[in-house]
Write a protein that holds these residues in place. Structure first.
Motif, PDB file in Angstrom:
ATOM      1  N   ILE A   9       0.821  -1.216   0.000  1.00 11.26           N
ATOM      2  CA  ILE A   9       0.000   0.000   0.000  1.00 11.26           C
ATOM      3  C   ILE A   9       0.858   1.270   0.000  1.00 11.26           C
ATOM      4  O   ILE A   9       0.677   2.146  -0.859  1.00 11.26           O
ATOM      5  N   PRO A  10       1.847   1.438   0.899  1.00 16.48           N
ATOM      6  CA  PRO A  10       2.668   2.652   0.834  1.00 16.48           C
ATOM      7  C   PRO A  10       3.545   2.707  -0.416  1.00 16.48           C
ATOM      8  O   PRO A  10       3.808   3.787  -0.946  1.00 16.48           O
ATOM      9  N   PHE A  11       3.947   1.536  -0.893  1.00 15.32           N
ATOM     10  CA  PHE A  11       4.768   1.492  -2.102  1.00 15.32           C
ATOM     11  C   PHE A  11       3.963   2.011  -3.291  1.00 15.32           C
ATOM     12  O   PHE A  11       4.457   2.836  -4.074  1.00 15.32           O
ATOM     13  N   LEU A  12       2.732   1.575  -3.445  1.00 14.57           N
ATOM     14  CA  LEU A  12       1.881   2.053  -4.536  1.00 14.57           C
ATOM     15  C   LEU A  12       1.529   3.531  -4.359  1.00 14.57           C
ATOM     16  O   LEU A  12       1.430   4.272  -5.342  1.00 14.57           O
ATOM     17  N   ALA A  13       1.365   3.970  -3.126  1.00 13.62           N
ATOM     18  CA  ALA A  13       1.088   5.387  -2.876  1.00 13.62           C
ATOM     19  C   ALA A  13       2.283   6.253  -3.273  1.00 13.62           C
ATOM     20  O   ALA A  13       2.113   7.335  -3.835  1.00 13.62           O
ATOM     21  N   ALA A  14       3.490   5.778  -2.993  1.00 14.68           N
ATOM     22  CA  ALA A  14       4.687   6.531  -3.368  1.00 14.68           C
ATOM     23  C   ALA A  14       4.839   6.602  -4.883  1.00 14.68           C
ATOM     24  O   ALA A  14       5.200   7.651  -5.433  1.00 14.68           O
ATOM     25  N   ILE A  15       4.556   5.514  -5.558  1.00 14.20           N
ATOM     26  CA  ILE A  15       4.627   5.519  -7.020  1.00 14.20           C
ATOM     27  C   ILE A  15       3.571   6.462  -7.592  1.00 14.20           C
ATOM     28  O   ILE A  15       3.848   7.251  -8.511  1.00 14.20           O
ATOM     29  N   GLY A  16       2.362   6.426  -7.034  1.00 11.80           N
ATOM     30  CA  GLY A  16       1.312   7.331  -7.492  1.00 11.80           C
ATOM     31  C   GLY A  16       1.660   8.785  -7.254  1.00 11.80           C
ATOM     32  O   GLY A  16       1.403   9.642  -8.101  1.00 11.80           O
ATOM     33  N   ALA A  17       2.262   9.084  -6.111  1.00 13.07           N
ATOM     34  CA  ALA A  17       2.663  10.463  -5.820  1.00 13.07           C
ATOM     35  C   ALA A  17       3.752  10.931  -6.775  1.00 13.07           C
ATOM     36  O   ALA A  17       3.752  12.081  -7.220  1.00 13.07           O
ATOM     37  N   GLY A  18       4.670  10.057  -7.102  1.00  9.34           N
ATOM     38  CA  GLY A  18       5.727  10.414  -8.053  1.00  9.34           C
ATOM     39  C   GLY A  18       5.186  10.675  -9.441  1.00  9.34           C
ATOM     40  O   GLY A  18       5.592  11.627 -10.111  1.00  9.34           O
ATOM     41  N   LEU A  19       4.261   9.837  -9.882  1.00 15.70           N
ATOM     42  CA  LEU A  19       3.653  10.055 -11.198  1.00 15.70           C
ATOM     43  C   LEU A  19       2.837  11.337 -11.225  1.00 15.70           C
ATOM     44  O   LEU A  19       2.891  12.102 -12.196  1.00 15.70           O
ATOM     45  N   TRP A  20       2.065  11.588 -10.168  1.00 18.59           N
ATOM     46  CA  TRP A  20       1.263  12.808 -10.113  1.00 18.59           C
ATOM     47  C   TRP A  20       2.163  14.046 -10.094  1.00 18.59           C
ATOM     48  O   TRP A  20       1.884  15.034 -10.778  1.00 18.59           O
ATOM     49  N   GLY A  21       3.245  14.008  -9.334  1.00 20.90           N
ATOM     50  CA  GLY A  21       4.160  15.146  -9.267  1.00 20.90           C
ATOM     51  C   GLY A  21       4.828  15.436 -10.594  1.00 20.90           C
ATOM     52  O   GLY A  21       4.983  16.587 -10.990  1.00 20.90           O
ATOM     53  N   SER A  22       5.199  14.389 -11.306  1.00 22.53           N
ATOM     54  CA  SER A  22       5.831  14.610 -12.611  1.00 22.53           C
ATOM     55  C   SER A  22       4.815  15.146 -13.617  1.00 22.53           C
ATOM     56  O   SER A  22       5.146  15.975 -14.461  1.00 22.53           O
ATOM     57  N   TRP A  23       3.556  14.709 -13.513  1.00 21.87           N
ATOM     58  CA  TRP A  23       2.535  15.199 -14.434  1.00 21.87           C
ATOM     59  C   TRP A  23       2.182  16.656 -14.154  1.00 21.87           C
ATOM     60  O   TRP A  23       1.996  17.448 -15.067  1.00 21.87           O
ATOM     61  N   VAL A  24       2.130  17.022 -12.894  1.00 18.52           N
ATOM     62  CA  VAL A  24       1.788  18.404 -12.529  1.00 18.52           C
ATOM     63  C   VAL A  24       2.909  19.358 -12.924  1.00 18.52           C
ATOM     64  O   VAL A  24       2.658  20.436 -13.445  1.00 18.52           O
ATOM     65  N   SER A  25       4.145  18.990 -12.708  1.00 21.81           N
ATOM     66  CA  SER A  25       5.260  19.885 -13.028  1.00 21.81           C
ATOM     67  C   SER A  25       5.485  20.007 -14.522  1.00 21.81           C
ATOM     68  O   SER A  25       6.140  20.937 -14.970  1.00 21.81           O
ATOM     69  N   ARG A  26       4.920  19.114 -15.299  1.00 21.07           N
ATOM     70  CA  ARG A  26       5.099  19.160 -16.748  1.00 21.07           C
ATOM     71  C   ARG A  26       4.332  20.321 -17.354  1.00 21.07           C
ATOM     72  O   ARG A  26       4.735  20.875 -18.365  1.00 21.07           O
ATOM     73  N   HIS A  27       3.245  20.762 -16.744  1.00 21.57           N
ATOM     74  CA  HIS A  27       2.391  21.803 -17.307  1.00 21.57           C
ATOM     75  C   HIS A  27       2.641  23.174 -16.697  1.00 21.57           C
ATOM     76  O   HIS A  27       1.789  24.042 -16.793  1.00 21.57           O
ATOM     77  N   ARG A  28       3.766  23.408 -16.089  1.00 22.63           N
ATOM     78  CA  ARG A  28       4.024  24.707 -15.471  1.00 22.63           C
ATOM     79  C   ARG A  28       4.493  25.703 -16.517  1.00 22.63           C
ATOM     80  O   ARG A  28       5.273  25.388 -17.393  1.00 22.63           O
TER      81      ARG A  28
END
Length: 54
Positions: A9-28
């Motif tokens: 569960i924390p491993f998948l949450a960390a992967i999800g947070a990393g993907l979300w962070g990379s997607w958000v910073s891409r549109h700045r």
């Protein structure tokens, strides 16, 4: 098996947070600073005018 589920569960949450962070910073964009700086300049001018009248 339950221990692996609790570790997954924390491993998948960390992967999800990393993907979300990379997607958000891409549109700045940084092109919107001009209007903010102009607004700040108008604010400073208004503050200077209010102090010189007294």
């Amino acid at each position: 098996m339950a221990v692996l589920a609790w570790l997954l569960i924390p491993f998948l949450a960390a992967i999800g947070a990393g993907l979300w962070g990379s997607w958000v910073s891409r549109h700045r964009t940084t092109a919107g600073d001009g209007s903010e700086l102009a607004g700040y300049a108008r604010f400073r001018e208004a503050m200077e005018k209010s102090h010189t009248g007294g």
